[in-house]
Write a protein that holds these residues in place. Structure first.
Motif, short mmCIF file in Angstrom:
data_model
loop_
_atom_site.label_atom_id
_atom_site.label_comp_id
_atom_site.label_asym_id
_atom_site.label_seq_id
_atom_site.Cartn_x
_atom_site.Cartn_y
_atom_site.Cartn_z
N ARG A 120 8.60 0.91 8.58
CA ARG A 120 8.03 -0.80 8.50
C ARG A 120 6.29 -0.92 8.18
N TYR A 121 6.46 -1.52 7.43
CA TYR A 121 4.52 -1.56 7.10
C TYR A 121 4.70 -3.32 6.98
N ILE A 122 2.78 -3.02 7.87
CA ILE A 122 2.22 -4.63 7.34
C ILE A 122 1.70 -5.00 6.12
N GLU A 123 2.44 -5.61 5.85
CA GLU A 123 2.45 -5.81 4.17
C GLU A 123 1.03 -6.91 4.06
N TYR A 124 0.42 -6.66 2.69
CA TYR A 124 -0.70 -7.42 3.10
C TYR A 124 -0.56 -7.96 0.73
N GLY A 125 -1.03 -8.88 0.31
CA GLY A 125 -0.89 -9.87 -0.79
C GLY A 125 0.70 -10.04 -0.56
N PRO B 298 -1.54 -3.11 -1.44
CA PRO B 298 -2.16 -3.32 -3.48
C PRO B 298 -3.50 -4.36 -3.33
N SER B 299 -3.60 -5.53 -1.91
CA SER B 299 -4.52 -5.81 -1.58
C SER B 299 -5.22 -6.21 -0.55
N PHE B 300 -5.84 -6.67 0.25
CA PHE B 300 -5.91 -7.41 1.40
C PHE B 300 -5.41 -8.82 1.51
N VAL B 301 -4.93 -9.12 1.38
CA VAL B 301 -4.76 -10.78 0.84
C VAL B 301 -3.54 -10.69 2.21
#
Length: 453
Positions: A71-76, A400-403
């Motif tokens: 499981r990941y916290i997802e950005y972008g 891949p970003s911090f969006v």
């Protein structure tokens, strides 16, 4: 793990090797069947550390799970498209309702006019709107319309913005120009962001040849004071069409996009990404006088503006309507800014605390954060980006970003900052060694636009 392996792991700051065997096998299957192994170059496994490109099983809210069970916290999320978080209940409910009623008909559905009314109420600077499925469709339609209205051949694009369309008029200007005739590319010229004098010089050099100026109204930095208003005046004076590409700024800058925030009205604008929260929908919007050239209620030659079989699928338009309603009623743009500000402050503090504050640099508007990885000479480095991404992935952060998306909460942000701090400790070791290679475990990540594989 034997002693030699343990020593190496300790030196690189890894307590246990992070691996994704199922994702690795799935990536091989993807490459065997799909050119590039993905349907968007920015999702390619070359954008991730070698053998550490997760293949996603599912997502919910701000979290995703890969086929290996991590499981990941997802950005972008979805390349900035899923701004409310995955499977947002309000959007899913609207989509399910329309799917049960049929998705596509031989004549327009009532959903189309409802979606148009919702869009134009949210973006009141536009007078008409036409929907499509992706951003390239609508930016190319804007270019075609500008050429038809002005009778001019050239397109002026902002050279400081990375992407406008998959179509020849733009891709021919990138390093991936194979297959595009030079005669097409020569009709596209570039102007620098923020430099009105250079833009006026361009318009003067190609007097009466430039059909439109197309740009993202804002990017990693705020527009210089008076810049957008100055572009508006230049376009009017030189008789060309001003087009704002609001794929990214739409909804994230304000509910009405950057044009709503900065108060400068373009002739045409294009929206996508956040508009459907992951569902395929985009929009070309603008002044009635121009948009009607693509309709049936004008006296000139017909313009083939947009004609898409799937452009008005009811469930995607329902998603867009639900997204805009949610933004307006729940103050989503303000929430994105608050989350981004918290994240940016935490990352900067963590980087500074580990002595890499001048090497891991967070940039952009709070709702659209990116990061730069700089080497010991403070030059952009794909090797240090690789090192950083490896440590984030191992810590359960896919970034891949911090969006940000609005589904994140304070605990997600705090966890992310903790993982960033751990990654920065390794970053510092690599900087001290002036060589990130021991921490890469394979080739470096690669830029999307490059001439060779």
């Amino acid at each position: 793990m034997d002693t030699e392996e343990t020593t190496e792991a300790e030196e690189t700051g890894e307590t246990a090797e992070f691996s994704l065997p199922r994702s690795r096998r799935a990536n091989e299957r993807l490459h065997a069947l799909i050119p590039g192994g993905a349907h968007t170059y920015a999702k390619g496994d070359d954008q991730y550390p070698e053998n550490l490109a997760p293949v996603i099983s599912h997502g919910h809210g701000a979290h995703v799970w890969d086929v290996d069970g991590n499981r990941y916290i997802e950005y972008g999320s979805g390349l900035r498209s899923v701004s409310l978080g995955h499977a947002h209940p309000r959007v899913v409910q609207a989509v399910r309702r329309e799917i049960d009623r049929g998705s596509n008909f031989v004549r327009p559905s009532i959903v189309e006019v409802e979606a148009a009314e919702r869009f134009l109420a949210t973006v009141p600077t536009a007078e008409m709107v036409k929907f499509a499925k992706n951003g390239s469709d609508v930016t190319t339609a804007a270019v075609r319309l500008a050429r038809a209205v002005t009778g001019r051949p050239r397109v002026a694009v902002c050279g400081d913005h990375p992407f406008f369309s998959v179509d020849d008029w733009f891709i021919g200007t990138t390093p991936m120009s194979a297959g595009i005739p030079a005669a097409t590319t020569e009709l596209t010229v570039t102007f620098p962001y923020g430099d009105l004098a250079a833009t006026e010089e361009l318009l003067t050099r190609y007097r009466d040849e430039v059909a439109c100026l197309i740009l993202e109204p804002a990017g990693h930095t705020e527009p210089p004071p008076g810049y957008l208003a100055g572009l508006r005046e230049l376009a009017d004076r030189h008789g060309c069409v001003l087009v704002f590409d609001e794929m990214i700024t739409g909804l994230r800058w304000s509910e009405a996009g950057a044009q709503g925030l900065y108060g400068v009205v373009p002739d045409l604008s294009t929206f996508g990404k956040a508009l459907g929260n992951g569902f395929a929908v985009s929009a070309l919007a603008g002044r009635r006088e121009l948009m009607e050239w693509g309709g049936l209620r004008h006296s000139g030659d017909r313009v083939f503006l947009l004609s898409t079989t799937h452009g008005a699928e009811t469930h995607s338009l329902a998603a867009a309507t639900a997204v805009q309603t949610t933004y307006v009623e729940e103050g989503i743009t303000a929430r994105l800014h608050a989350l981004g500000e918290r994240l940016a402050a935490g990352v900067r503090e963590a980087a500074a605390g580990m002595g890499v504050g001048e090497h891991l640099v967070v940039r952009g508007r709070a709702s659209n954060l990116v990061f730069a990885t700089l080497d010991e000479h403070r030059r952009p480095s794909q090797e240090y980006r690789t090192l950083f991404l490896r440590r984030l992935l191992a810590g359960g952060v896919l970034a891949p970003s911090f969006v940000v998306s609005s589904a994140l909460d304070d605990a997600d942000i705090d966890r992310t900052v903790d993982v960033v701090a751990q990654a920065c400790a390794v970053y510092r070791k690599a900087l001290d060694a002036a060589d990130p290679a021991p921490w890469l475990a394979g080739r470096a990540v690669k830029p999307v636009f490059r001439r060779s594989v």
